[in-house]
Motif scaffolding. Structure first.
Motif, PDB file in Angstrom:
ATOM      1  N   SER B  57      10.981  -0.129 -48.640  1.00 20.29           N
ATOM      2  CA  SER B  57      11.589   0.508 -49.812  1.00 20.29           C
ATOM      3  C   SER B  57      12.960  -0.075 -50.073  1.00 20.29           C
ATOM      4  O   SER B  57      13.316  -0.390 -51.216  1.00 20.29           O
ATOM      5  CB  SER B  57      11.728   2.007 -49.589  1.00 20.29           C
ATOM      6  N   ASP B 177       6.717   1.333 -55.411  1.00 21.06           N
ATOM      7  CA  ASP B 177       7.068   1.774 -54.061  1.00 21.06           C
ATOM      8  C   ASP B 177       6.083   2.861 -53.626  1.00 21.06           C
ATOM      9  O   ASP B 177       6.229   4.019 -53.977  1.00 21.06           O
ATOM     10  CB  ASP B 177       8.500   2.302 -54.023  1.00 21.06           C
ATOM     11  N   GLU B 178       5.083   2.472 -52.871  1.00 16.70           N
ATOM     12  CA  GLU B 178       4.053   3.390 -52.385  1.00 16.70           C
ATOM     13  C   GLU B 178       3.543   4.318 -53.484  1.00 16.70           C
ATOM     14  O   GLU B 178       3.649   5.541 -53.361  1.00 16.70           O
ATOM     15  CB  GLU B 178       4.606   4.210 -51.206  1.00 16.70           C
TER      16      GLU B 178
HETATM   17 MG   LIG Z   1       9.502   3.674 -48.292  1.00 17.42          MG
END
Ligand SMILES: [Mg+2]
Ligand SMILES: Nc1ncnc2c1ncn2[C@@H]1O[C@H](COP(=O)(O)OP(=O)(O)OP(=O)(O)O)[C@@H](O)[C@H]1O
Lengths: 452, 256
Positions: B57, B177-178
Motif C-alpha cells: 500500500s 489497493d486491494e
Molecule cells: Mg495495504
C-alpha cells in the motif's frame, strides 16, 4: 475452485427456498398496551392511578388559574383583582400585546416589520422545488442580500439621505434578486426557461465563456437600477433603532446569530485546523476565550470595549455591537460542533477527493463539510435553540427585546406588579418556537441522513 | 485455461508510464520501503503481491502522493514528481485510484459521485456530465442504481461505482489497493470482471491484490514484495509458478 473438485454430480441435492409465511399478528390496541404497560400488576396499577390523580389536580389548578378564573377584559390590574383575585390577568397582556411583539415601533409603520419578515420567509420558498436552476444561490442571496432589504424596511429613510448610497444600492440589488428569483421560479414551474436565459442566444454572439452568468448579471443589474430609481421616488419615515423591540428584535438578533453561526463556525473550525500558526492560534484563542465566558460578559465587552478599540469617529449603535458579539459567540460554539463533525469524517474521504483531483476548498465544500454538518444536525439545532433563548439576555444591556418589554408591563402604572402573566406568555411563545425548531431538526435529520 | 496475457510491454513500443527509482520511506525509525526500483510500461497490467505489512500500500500510495517518501524519485511519463502544484496536476491528470474501502461519498447519489469531478473540475455542463457518468456506470453494469445512495448498495456494487468514479476523470493509469479484500467472496468476481474488462481496453494498471487467479489470468508482470523490498519481478508464470526465491515460495504456499 472449479466444479471438477466435486466428482460425483449425480447425487447432488437441489436446494429450494422454503415459502415465506406472513408475520405473526400483534395486538396493537390502546387498551391492550395500557393493560400490558400500566396495569400489569397491583403496584403498577396503584402507581398509575396516583400519577393520574396528581396530574389531574395539577392540570385543574393550571386551568383554573389560566382559563376559568382568568380575566380577559379589564382596564387595570386593580380591576382584574376585583373581578377575580385568584385568576390570571390576561387583560394586561392583551393591552400590551403589540408592545411585546413590536417593542416601541410606531404602530402605523408596523406593516414594514410584517412585510420584512414575510419577505424573509418568502425568499426561501423557492428552495422547495428540487430541480430549480440556481437553487444554490437562493440561500446564499438570502444571507448576503436580505439583511440590506430588511434593514431598509425596518429603518426607513430617504435614498441618498438617511439611507446611505451603498445601503440603498444593496437594497435595490436585494429586491431585484428577490423579484428575479420569483420570476424564474414561476417560469420554471411553467416548464419555461428563466428570464435571463432569453438573452443567452443574443449574448453568445459577442462572448463565448460564462454566457449564462453574464446574462443573469445583466438582467439582475438592469432590474436593480430600475428599482434603485424607484426607491429614490419613495420615502419611508425613519424609525430609530432605539424604538425596535419585543419579539421583533429578538427575532432579528437570534436570526442573525443563527444565520451567521455556521459560516463563522466553519471559518473558525477550519482555521483551528490550519497549518499556518498565526491562523491556528488566532482561531484557537477566539474559540476558547469566547467559550469560557458567559454571553453576558461577551455582550458587555462588545458594548463597552468595541468603541474603545475602534477609531473614535466610527459611530456605533448598540444593536450593531450586540449583533457582532452574538455572532462571535454563536460562531465559537458552532466551531466546536463542526470540529466534532470534521473529526468523524474518515481519512478515506479526503484521500478519495484528493485522488479525483479536488483541492482543499473543493474537498471541504463538496465532500467534507456537507457530511460533517449533516452529522451534527442535532447538535447544531440544540445550539440554535439555546441561542434563541440566550438572546433574551440582551435586555440586560438595555435593548428592548421581549424580556424587557415584559418587565415594562409590570412598571406600567395601570398594570403595576403584573410579573407572572408576561413570563407565562413568553414561556408559551418560546416553547412553541423552540419545539417547532426541534421537530424540524428531527425531520431534517431523517431527510438528510448521510448513511441511507 | 484461456489466458489474456498479451505482454503489452513487449508488443508495444515501450513507453514508461511510471519509473520508480531508489524509493525509500521511513515511518519514524521503521524503514518501510527499501530502495524500491521498478518500471511500469504504458498499457501494462502490474500486480503487486506480498505478505501483510510488506509495504505494498505504501508503495502505490507514494505514486500519487497520498504518502510522502524521503528518498528516491518517481517519474510519470518522463516527468519527475515533486511536491508542487505542477506535479499534483500531473498526478490528477494521469492517475486514478480505487481503495479497499471504496471511499464513496455517502451523501451523494451514485450518479453524483461520478459527476462531481466532471462538473466541478472539468466544468462540464450537467447533462453532459450525467451522460458520461451513465455510460461508465452502464459499462460496470450498475446504471440502474444511479439514483441510489452508496449506503444502499452491496460492497461489490459500491466498488464498481468507485471504479466508474475514477474512470470518469479519464486517467491513463489506474491504481488499485486491494479492491476486493473488503468484499464477501460472492462479490469478488463481479469486481474482478470489471477489472479484467478494463485491462482489455489497454489501461495501465497497478493492482495490489491477493487474487492469484486474477494475477495469473491478467497480469503482464507480477511483483513480489517482502519487508519493504521488491523480491522478484517477472511474468506471472515465472513468479507465481516457478519463483527464484524461497521467500516467494513460502508466501505462495500460504495464499494458493
Ligand atoms: Mg495495504
Ligand atoms: N501511518 C503509519 N505509521 C506508522 N507505520 C505505518 C503506517 N502505515 C503503515 N505503517 C507500517 O508500514 C509497513 C507497510 O505498511 P503497508 O500498509 O504498506 O503494508 P501492506 O503491504 O499494504 O499490508 P496489507 O497487506 O496488510 O495492506 C507496515 O509495517 C506498517 O506497520
Amino acid at each position: 475452485m472449479s466444479a471438477s473438485k466435486y466428482t460425483d454430480n449425480s447425487a447432488v441435492k437441489r436446494f429450494k427456498a422454503a415459502p415465506a409465511r406472513p408475520p405473526l399478528k400483534q395486538n396493537r390496541g390502546v387498551f391492550h398496551i395500557l393493560r400490558q404497560r400500566c396495569f400489569n400488576n397491583i403496584g403498577n396499577s396503584v402507581l398509575t392511578l396516583l400519577i393520574l390523580l396528581g396530574g389531574f389536580y395539577l392540570i385543574k389548578g393550571m386551568l383554573d388559574w389560566a382559563v376559568i378564573n382568568a380575566v380577559f377584559v379589564a382596564d387595570s390590574r386593580r380591576q382584574c383583582m376585583e373581578i377575580s383575585p385568584d385568576g390570571a390577568c390576561w387583560a394586561g397582556i392583551i393591552s400590551w400585546f403589540n408592545g411585546l411583539i413590536y417593542g416601541r415601533y410606531p404602530i402605523e409603520e408596523q406593516w414594514r416589520v410584517n412585510a420584512g419578515f414575510m419577505i424573509a420567509v418568502a425568499w426561501l420558498l423557492p428552495l422547495m422545488s428540487k430541480g430549480l436552476p440556481l437553487r444554490n444561490f437562493v440561500l446564499l442571496s438570502w444571507i448576503g442580500l436580505f439583511p440590506f432589504l430588511g434593514g431598509y424596511l425596518f429603518l426607513g429613510g430617504q435614498f441618498g439621505q438617511e439611507l446611505g448610497l451603498l445601503h440603498g444600492l444593496m437594497t435595490s440589488l436585494a429586491l431585484a434578486y428577490f423579484v428575479l428569483n420569483y420570476l424564474n421560479w414561476g417560469l420554471h414551474k411553467l416548464g419555461k426557461q428563466g428570464l435571463h436565459e432569453v438573452f443567452v442566444p443574443v449574448l453568445s454572439q459577442w462572448i463565448q465563456r460564462r454566457v449564462h452568468l453574464t446574462s443573469l448579471l445583466l438582467v439582475w443589474g438592469a432590474l436593480a437600477i430600475a428599482i434603485a430609481f424607484g426607491l429614490t421616488q419613495v420615502s419611508l419615515p425613519s424609525v430609530a433603532i432605539e424604538r425596535w423591540g419585543g419579539l421583533f428584535l429578538t427575532f432579528i438578533i437570534a436570526g442573525f446569530a443563527i444565520t451567521m453561526a455556521i459560516p463563522v463556525g466553519v471559518v473558525l473550525a477550519l482555521g483551528r485546523r490550519s497549518k499556518l500558526p498565526v491562523i491556528h492560534w488566532l482561531c484557537l484563542v477566539t474559540i476558547e476565550l469566547v467559550r469560557s465566558v458567559p454571553l453576558i460578559t461577551v455582550l458587555f465587552m462588545a458594548v463597552t470595549l468595541l468603541p474603545i478599540f475602534l477609531p473614535a469617529d466610527v459611530e456605533f449603535n448598540k444593536l450593531a455591537q450586540v449583533l457582532v458579539a452574538v455572532c462571535i459567540f454563536a460562531g465559537a460554539y458552532m466551531a466546536e460542533n463542526i470540529r466534532g463533525g470534521l473529526q468523524a469524517i474518515p481519512a478515506g474521504q479526503y484521500e478519495a477527493a484528493k485522488t479525483l483531483g479536488f483541492g482543499y476548498w473543493h474537498t471541504m465544500l463538496l465532500v467534507i463539510l456537507p457530511q460533517a454538518l449533516r452529522m451534527m444536525i442535532p447538535n447544531i439545532m440544540t445550539s440554535f435553540i439555546s441561542l434563541l433563548k440566550d438572546t433574551t439576555l440582551v435586555s440586560i444591556i438595555g435593548l428592548f427585546d421581549i424580556m424587557l418589554m415584559a418587565r415594562n408591563i409590570a412598571n406600567d402604572k395601570d398594570w403595576i406588579g403584573l410579573h407572572t402573566e408576561p413570563l407565562v406568555m413568553i414561556s408559551i411563545l418560546f416553547f412553541v418556537i423552540c419545539y417547532g425548531m426541534s421537530q424540524y431538526s428531527l425531520n431534517l435529520e431523517k431527510r438528510l441522513k448521510v448513511d441511507r | 485455461m484461456a489466458t489474456l496475457n498479451t505482454n503489452a510491454a513487449l508488443a508495444k513500443e515501450e513507453v514508461k508510464a511510471i519509473e520508480i527509482q531508489q524509493l525509500n520511506k521511513w515511518y519514524g525509525d521503521h524503514h518501510v520501503l527499501k530502495d524500491v526500483t521498478l518500471d511500469i510500461y504504458e498499457g501494462e497490467i502490474m500486480v503487486v503481491c506480498g505478505p501483510s505489512g510488506s509495504g505494498k500500500s505504501t508503495l502505490i500510495r507514494s505514486l500519487n502522493h497520498l504518502e510522502e517518501y524521503q528518498e528516491g524519485q518517481v517519474n510519470v511519463f518522463g516527468q519527475t514528481l515533486a511536491r508542487d502544484r505542477q506535479s499534483d496536476q500531473l498526478i490528477h491528470n494521469t492517475m486514478g485510484m480505487v481503495f479497499q474501502n471504496f471511499n464513496l461519498f455517502p451523501h451523494l447519489t451514485v450518479l453524483e459521485n461520478c459527476t462531481l469531478g466532471l462538473t466541478w473540475l472539468r466544468k462540464l455542463p450537467e447533462n453532459e456530465a450525467n451522460r458520461t457518468a451513465m455510460k461508465l456506470l452502464d459499462r460496470v453494469g450498475i446504471a440502474h442504481l444511479a439514483e441510489r445512495f452508496p449506503g444502499q448498495l452491496s460492497g461489490g456494487q459500491q466498488q464498481r461505482v468507485a471504479i466508474s468514479r475514477s474512470l470518469a476523470m479519464e486517467p491513463k493509469i489506474m491504481l488499485f489497493d486491494e479492491p476486493t479484500s473488503a468484499l464477501d467472496p460472492e462479490m469478488v468476481k463481479e469486481v474482478l470482471d470489471v477489472m479484467i474488462d478494463l485491462a482489455k481496453t489497454g489501461m495501465t494498471m497497478v493492482c495490489v491484490t491477493h487474487e492469484m487467479q486474477f494475477a495469473r489470468q491478467v497480469a503482464d508482470r507480477v511483483v513480489f514484495m517482502a519487508d519493504g523490498e521488491v523480491v522478484e519481478v517477472g511474468p506471472p508464470e515465472q513468479v507465481l509458478v516457478n519463483p527464484e526465491w524461497d521467500r516467494t515460495r513460502e508466501f505462495l504456499q500460504h495464499v494458493l
